[in-house]
Design a protein around this motif. Structure first.
Motif, PDB file in Angstrom:
ATOM      1  N   ARG A 126      -0.143  -1.314   8.551  1.00 54.91           N
ATOM      2  CA  ARG A 126      -1.294  -0.308   7.922  1.00 54.91           C
ATOM      3  C   ARG A 126      -1.862   0.692   8.873  1.00 54.91           C
ATOM      4  O   ARG A 126      -2.423   1.486   8.385  1.00 54.91           O
ATOM      5  CB  ARG A 126      -2.047  -0.994   6.897  1.00 54.91           C
ATOM      6  CG  ARG A 126      -1.640  -1.654   5.781  1.00 54.91           C
ATOM      7  CD  ARG A 126      -2.911  -2.418   5.147  1.00 54.91           C
ATOM      8  NE  ARG A 126      -2.160  -3.446   4.145  1.00 54.91           N
ATOM      9  CZ  ARG A 126      -2.640  -3.635   2.870  1.00 54.91           C
ATOM     10  NH1 ARG A 126      -3.528  -2.873   2.355  1.00 54.91           N
ATOM     11  NH2 ARG A 126      -1.930  -4.453   1.982  1.00 54.91           N
ATOM     12  N   PRO A 160       0.752  -1.316   0.002  1.00 52.89           N
ATOM     13  CA  PRO A 160       0.024  -0.030   0.065  1.00 52.89           C
ATOM     14  C   PRO A 160       0.915   1.259  -0.005  1.00 52.89           C
ATOM     15  O   PRO A 160       2.162   1.261   0.287  1.00 52.89           O
ATOM     16  CB  PRO A 160      -0.828  -0.228   1.321  1.00 52.89           C
ATOM     17  CG  PRO A 160       0.123  -0.884   2.263  1.00 52.89           C
ATOM     18  CD  PRO A 160       0.798  -1.934   1.060  1.00 52.89           C
ATOM     19  N   ARG A 161       0.344   2.390  -0.453  1.00 54.15           N
ATOM     20  CA  ARG A 161       1.188   3.612  -0.558  1.00 54.15           C
ATOM     21  C   ARG A 161       1.025   4.188   0.650  1.00 54.15           C
ATOM     22  O   ARG A 161       0.184   5.441   0.606  1.00 54.15           O
ATOM     23  CB  ARG A 161       0.881   4.346  -1.786  1.00 54.15           C
ATOM     24  CG  ARG A 161       1.065   3.602  -3.204  1.00 54.15           C
ATOM     25  CD  ARG A 161       0.664   4.470  -4.577  1.00 54.15           C
ATOM     26  NE  ARG A 161       0.884   3.564  -5.747  1.00 54.15           N
ATOM     27  CZ  ARG A 161       0.575   4.113  -6.621  1.00 54.15           C
ATOM     28  NH1 ARG A 161      -0.024   5.230  -7.083  1.00 54.15           N
ATOM     29  NH2 ARG A 161       0.872   3.616  -7.956  1.00 54.15           N
ATOM     30  N   SER A 162       1.533   3.832   1.865  1.00 55.18           N
ATOM     31  CA  SER A 162       1.203   4.524   2.891  1.00 55.18           C
ATOM     32  C   SER A 162       2.239   5.232   3.378  1.00 55.18           C
ATOM     33  O   SER A 162       3.440   5.061   2.806  1.00 55.18           O
ATOM     34  CB  SER A 162       0.942   3.270   3.976  1.00 55.18           C
ATOM     35  OG  SER A 162       2.347   2.840   4.327  1.00 55.18           O
ATOM     36  N   HIS A 193      -0.288  10.820   1.763  1.00 59.18           N
ATOM     37  CA  HIS A 193      -0.475   9.293   1.525  1.00 59.18           C
ATOM     38  C   HIS A 193      -1.744   8.986   2.036  1.00 59.18           C
ATOM     39  O   HIS A 193      -2.538   9.425   3.069  1.00 59.18           O
ATOM     40  CB  HIS A 193       0.616   8.691   2.471  1.00 59.18           C
ATOM     41  CG  HIS A 193       2.051   8.960   2.172  1.00 59.18           C
ATOM     42  ND1 HIS A 193       2.685   9.796   2.699  1.00 59.18           N
ATOM     43  CD2 HIS A 193       2.753   8.166   0.860  1.00 59.18           C
ATOM     44  CE1 HIS A 193       4.077   9.885   2.110  1.00 59.18           C
ATOM     45  NE2 HIS A 193       3.964   8.815   1.033  1.00 59.18           N
ATOM     46  N   TRP A 198      -4.520   5.275   2.387  1.00 62.78           N
ATOM     47  CA  TRP A 198      -4.289   3.892   2.316  1.00 62.78           C
ATOM     48  C   TRP A 198      -5.340   3.418   3.078  1.00 62.78           C
ATOM     49  O   TRP A 198      -6.172   4.109   3.816  1.00 62.78           O
ATOM     50  CB  TRP A 198      -3.200   3.313   2.631  1.00 62.78           C
ATOM     51  CG  TRP A 198      -2.587   3.382   4.023  1.00 62.78           C
ATOM     52  CD1 TRP A 198      -2.737   2.217   4.749  1.00 62.78           C
ATOM     53  CD2 TRP A 198      -2.029   4.390   4.719  1.00 62.78           C
ATOM     54  NE1 TRP A 198      -2.361   2.899   6.054  1.00 62.78           N
ATOM     55  CE2 TRP A 198      -1.750   3.947   5.839  1.00 62.78           C
ATOM     56  CE3 TRP A 198      -1.411   6.062   4.353  1.00 62.78           C
ATOM     57  CZ2 TRP A 198      -1.195   4.882   7.005  1.00 62.78           C
ATOM     58  CZ3 TRP A 198      -1.039   6.683   5.210  1.00 62.78           C
ATOM     59  CH2 TRP A 198      -0.844   6.078   6.434  1.00 62.78           C
ATOM     60  N   LYS A 250     -11.458   7.214  -0.302  1.00 60.08           N
ATOM     61  CA  LYS A 250     -10.291   8.256   0.177  1.00 60.08           C
ATOM     62  C   LYS A 250     -10.863   9.534   0.010  1.00 60.08           C
ATOM     63  O   LYS A 250     -10.690  10.420   0.995  1.00 60.08           O
ATOM     64  CB  LYS A 250      -9.341   7.994  -1.196  1.00 60.08           C
ATOM     65  CG  LYS A 250      -8.383   7.145  -1.082  1.00 60.08           C
ATOM     66  CD  LYS A 250      -7.491   6.882  -2.553  1.00 60.08           C
ATOM     67  CE  LYS A 250      -6.769   8.180  -2.625  1.00 60.08           C
ATOM     68  NZ  LYS A 250      -5.637   7.780  -3.708  1.00 60.08           N
TER      69      LYS A 250
END
Length: 448
Positions: free
Chosen positions: A78, A15-17, A351, A353, A330
């Motif tokens: 996460r 994930p783009r965390s 960010h 996620w 989101k």
């Protein structure tokens, strides 16, 4: 494998965390190749699985951990980094009703021990994972909720001998907790914020150093009883183990083992992290307090300042795992953030996620041996508050699996009931969310 959500929810890419961006060199552990034997096999390398592996290895057991991607890919890498009370969605009165007064106090002691366990691990190993002061704020989202905080504080004193700090609405700005959606606060003195990726990767490296074998990119595809133990199959190999621990929480498959099917309900939690805020922006909003915080909604919001000036904000919601649903989630998280912190509407999201928390049919975790399946253990169901609870439960089930005394309160030893008509669990979740939306009340509207 039989899972509840659409395939994109289980995408094996990272994930783009904020956490992954802050630790750009993830572990790259090789997959299982061929057949091997172990005393104990752990499925899942999150907080619960790695703590169990460490504890079992400390007793001399030969331990192997099978991880579908890499340590930290799932919920343990996460989450929002709230190491505090939790593990159940039951109220204190409901816990007393289920396991009695002493059982409730034992569970409270369990929660406190869990927080201390994580702190001791971090401090003893020198991991750069602590991110703020001890304590946690619960913010009232309405005057009605604030009016009930006095009774809640009295209950905490009567049940557990705890004293908490009540902050009236007119004192919130002075305490750095101002916002249009906040109407008073209750301050708990336990818990602390963590960098969850620093913590989970620290656990993995420590486990490897202690002799635990961790196999990355190793999906378990089958589980069968074998002579004096269990056989786990993967794409490129198999493990024969005397005992197995399933520690996959919200990322579990409904048929590994079949017993777990219908007893758990994965639910999305979504997070955003802003760019660094200036001191002027913090003062303009009036929210400067460094403690972890969440509001008292059923569909709660949770938030905190990060050490580098960024702000983390998360919430529950979303009942679909498609890419389109993720984009809608989101947008919703951002809208809630701006409603509660309008002065930061210009602070861009760096960010965003999401990932799964795990509910159970009994609204409490399960930690222990699966009934009727000798040698098969499970630890799951942290209800969105698993940093401490999952870690300590993992340690304790590791003790249990190696024949030692374990601190497992009555509440976590009760086998969770199955959800009625398990195939419709997502429908029940949608209905519950709709009901909570009504009882939680509306978000504050921006001033015009």
């Amino acid at each position: 494998m039989r899972r509840l959500y659409e395939a994109p929810a289980y995408d094996p890419s990272w994930p783009r965390s904020h956490w992954r961006a802050s630790h750009p060199a993830p572990l790259d552990l090789p997959p299982l190749d061929g057949e091997t034997k172990a005393d104990i096999a752990v499925i899942g390398s999150g907080f619960a699985g790695l703590n169990a592996a460490l504890e079992a290895a400390a007793s001399g057991a030969n331990v192997i951990v099978l991880e579908a991607v890499q340590p930290g890919w799932g919920a343990s890498g996460r989450n929002g980094g709230f190491c505090g009370y939790g593990g159940t969605k039951l109220s204190d009165k409901a816990i007393v009703s289920r396991v009695g007064l002493e059982g409730a106090r034992d569970f409270r002691d369990f929660q406190c021990a869990a927080i201390a366990h994580v702190g001791q691990l971090i401090d003893a190993n020198g991991w750069n994972a602590r991110q703020g002061p001890d304590g946690e704020a619960v913010l009232a989202q309405s005057p009605r909720v604030w009016a009930g905080f006095a009774a809640e504080a009295q209950d905490l004193h009567d049940l557990y001998g705890e004293r908490v700090d009540l902050i009236p609405p007119q004192a919130l700005r002075e305490r750095g907790m101002a916002g249009p959606g906040f109407h008073g606060a209750l301050m708990l003195d336990q818990g602390f914020p963590v960098d969850p990726m620093a913590y989970v990767e620290g656990l993995a490296r420590l486990a490897i150093a202690k002799g635990v074998r961790i196999c990355g990119n190793t999906h378990v595809t089958g589980m069968t009883q074998a002579d004096r133990g269990w056989r786990l199959t993967t794409a490129a190999g198999a493990v024969l183990a005397r005992k197995i621990l399933v520690a996959t929480n919200g990322y579990s498959s409904d048929n590994l083992p079949n017993w777990i099917g219908g007893r758990n309900l994965p639910a999305f939690s979504a997070v955003l992290v802003t760019r660094p805020l200036t001191e002027a922006e913090r003062q303009d909003q009036g929210y400067t307090d460094p403690h972890m915080a969440f509001d008292a909604r059923k569909l709660l919001h949770y938030f905190r300042h990060l050490p580098d000036g960024r702000f983390l904000f998360g919430m529950r919601g979303g009942t679909s795992g498609t890419a389109e649903a993720h984009e809608r989630m989101k947008i919703a998280v951002r809208a809630h953030f701006e409603a509660l912190f309008p002065a930061w509407a210009a602070a861009e999201t760096e960010h965003s996620w999401s990932g799964f928390v795990c509910l159970t049919g009994s609204l409490a975790p399960f930690v222990g041996e699966v009934p009727g399946a000798s040698g098969l253990y499970a630890a799951f169901g942290w209800h969105g508050s698993g940093v401490a609870a999952a870690s300590y439960s993992g340690q304790q089930v590791g003790r249990l699996m190696t024949g030692r005394t374990a601190h497992l309160p009555a509440l976590v030893r009760v086998v969770p009931r199955r959800f009625p008509l398990p195939a419709f669990r997502r429908l029940w979740l949608r209905l519950a969310y709709a009901g909570y939306g009504l009882t939680d009340g509306a978000l504050p509207r921006p001033e015009r």
